[in-house]
Design a protein around this motif. Structure first.
Motif, PDB file in Angstrom:
ATOM      1  N   GLU A 148       0.824  -1.211   0.000  1.00 43.65           N
ATOM      2  CA  GLU A 148       0.000   0.000   0.000  1.00 43.65           C
ATOM      3  C   GLU A 148       0.857   1.259   0.000  1.00 43.65           C
ATOM      4  N   ARG A 180       3.903   1.525  -1.284  1.00 44.77           N
ATOM      5  CA  ARG A 180       4.487   1.608  -2.627  1.00 44.77           C
ATOM      6  C   ARG A 180       3.445   2.100  -3.620  1.00 44.77           C
ATOM      7  N   ARG A 181       2.229   1.568  -3.516  1.00 48.10           N
ATOM      8  CA  ARG A 181       1.150   1.984  -4.418  1.00 48.10           C
ATOM      9  C   ARG A 181       0.788   3.456  -4.213  1.00 48.10           C
ATOM     10  N   ALA A 182       0.985   3.954  -3.000  1.00 54.36           N
ATOM     11  CA  ALA A 182       0.709   5.364  -2.712  1.00 54.36           C
ATOM     12  C   ALA A 182       1.735   6.290  -3.352  1.00 54.36           C
ATOM     13  N   GLY A 183       2.864   5.721  -3.822  1.00 53.55           N
ATOM     14  CA  GLY A 183       3.833   6.528  -4.545  1.00 53.55           C
ATOM     15  C   GLY A 183       5.246   6.484  -4.034  1.00 53.55           C
ATOM     16  N   ALA A 184       5.550   5.689  -3.032  1.00 53.25           N
ATOM     17  CA  ALA A 184       6.924   5.596  -2.545  1.00 53.25           C
ATOM     18  C   ALA A 184       7.812   4.996  -3.634  1.00 53.25           C
ATOM     19  N   ARG A 185       8.882   5.660  -3.973  1.00 56.39           N
ATOM     20  CA  ARG A 185       9.802   5.178  -5.010  1.00 56.39           C
ATOM     21  C   ARG A 185      10.628   4.001  -4.497  1.00 56.39           C
ATOM     22  N   THR A 223      10.870   1.323  -1.016  1.00 56.04           N
ATOM     23  CA  THR A 223      10.286   0.850   0.236  1.00 56.04           C
ATOM     24  C   THR A 223      11.220  -0.197   0.810  1.00 56.04           C
ATOM     25  N   THR A 257      12.337  -1.202  -5.137  1.00 59.40           N
ATOM     26  CA  THR A 257      12.563   0.051  -5.837  1.00 59.40           C
ATOM     27  C   THR A 257      11.744   0.053  -7.116  1.00 59.40           C
ATOM     28  N   GLU A 258      10.913   1.064  -7.263  1.00 63.77           N
ATOM     29  CA  GLU A 258      10.168   1.234  -8.503  1.00 63.77           C
ATOM     30  C   GLU A 258      11.102   1.892  -9.504  1.00 63.77           C
TER      31      GLU A 258
END
Length: 173
Positions: A58, A60-65, A67, A79-80
């Motif tokens: 959640e 990561r999906r919220a925008g954390a590049r 985690t 890491t995205e």
């Protein structure tokens, strides 16, 4: 990849040859000889190590590049990336801690130039990859094949582990 301080050895093969199965058998043998193993596996598709409903997913999906999930006994960094072509092997190797591992084994990245053992199963009816890849240093096969390279018995992980120990300059089993 000549700038690497640790030995890196890949396993190159066509799909269905048994790379993961062999590695699962090799890693305990190498660890029994005192080697700490780092592992890099290439995935040809998107994957998740966390799942919907889990906090890390959640966040990561919220925008954390990035985690980083950590417990007393395990850490995972997610890491995205925005790389379209995928990461290079050398960039992934650089992310491993050389203080924690003695040898990095790689599954995949067969088109990159670094030392690899080719796994070959005759029943697949495919030509040897080593014929066009000069970075392959040995062939592990389930049958006799014509190759100038060392030929290892694919179904005997002890012999393959001995070869890897020699590659690393370590004592034998």
């Amino acid at each position: 990849m000549s700038e690497l301080r640790l030995p890196v050895l890949g396993f190159a093969a066509r799909s269905g040859t048994g790379k993961t199965t062999l590695l699962i058998r090799l890693i305990p043998l190498l660890r029994a000889c005192g080697l700490e193993i780092g592992m890099i596996k290439h995935a040809h598709h998107q994957f998740d190590i966390d799942h919907p409903g889990k906090d890390s997913f959640e966040l990561r999906r919220a925008g954390a590049r990035q985690t980083l999930v950590a417990s007393d006994s395990r850490q995972a960094l997610i890491t995205e990336t925005i790389e379209i072509s995928g990461p290079s092997l050398s960039s992934l190797v650089a992310r491993l801690d050389p203080n924690l591992v003695d040898l990095i084994l790689v599954e995949g990245f067969r088109h990159e130039p670094f030392p690899k053992i080719e796994l070959h199963r005759a029943q697949l009816g495919k030509p040897l990859l080593s014929a066009s890849d000069p970075s392959i240093i040995a062939v592990a096969s389930d049958s006799a094949v014509a190759t100038p390279l060392p030929l290892l018995p694919l179904n005997n992980p002890d012999v393959i582990a001995e070869f890897i120990l020699g590659f690393c300059g370590k004592r034998s089993l």
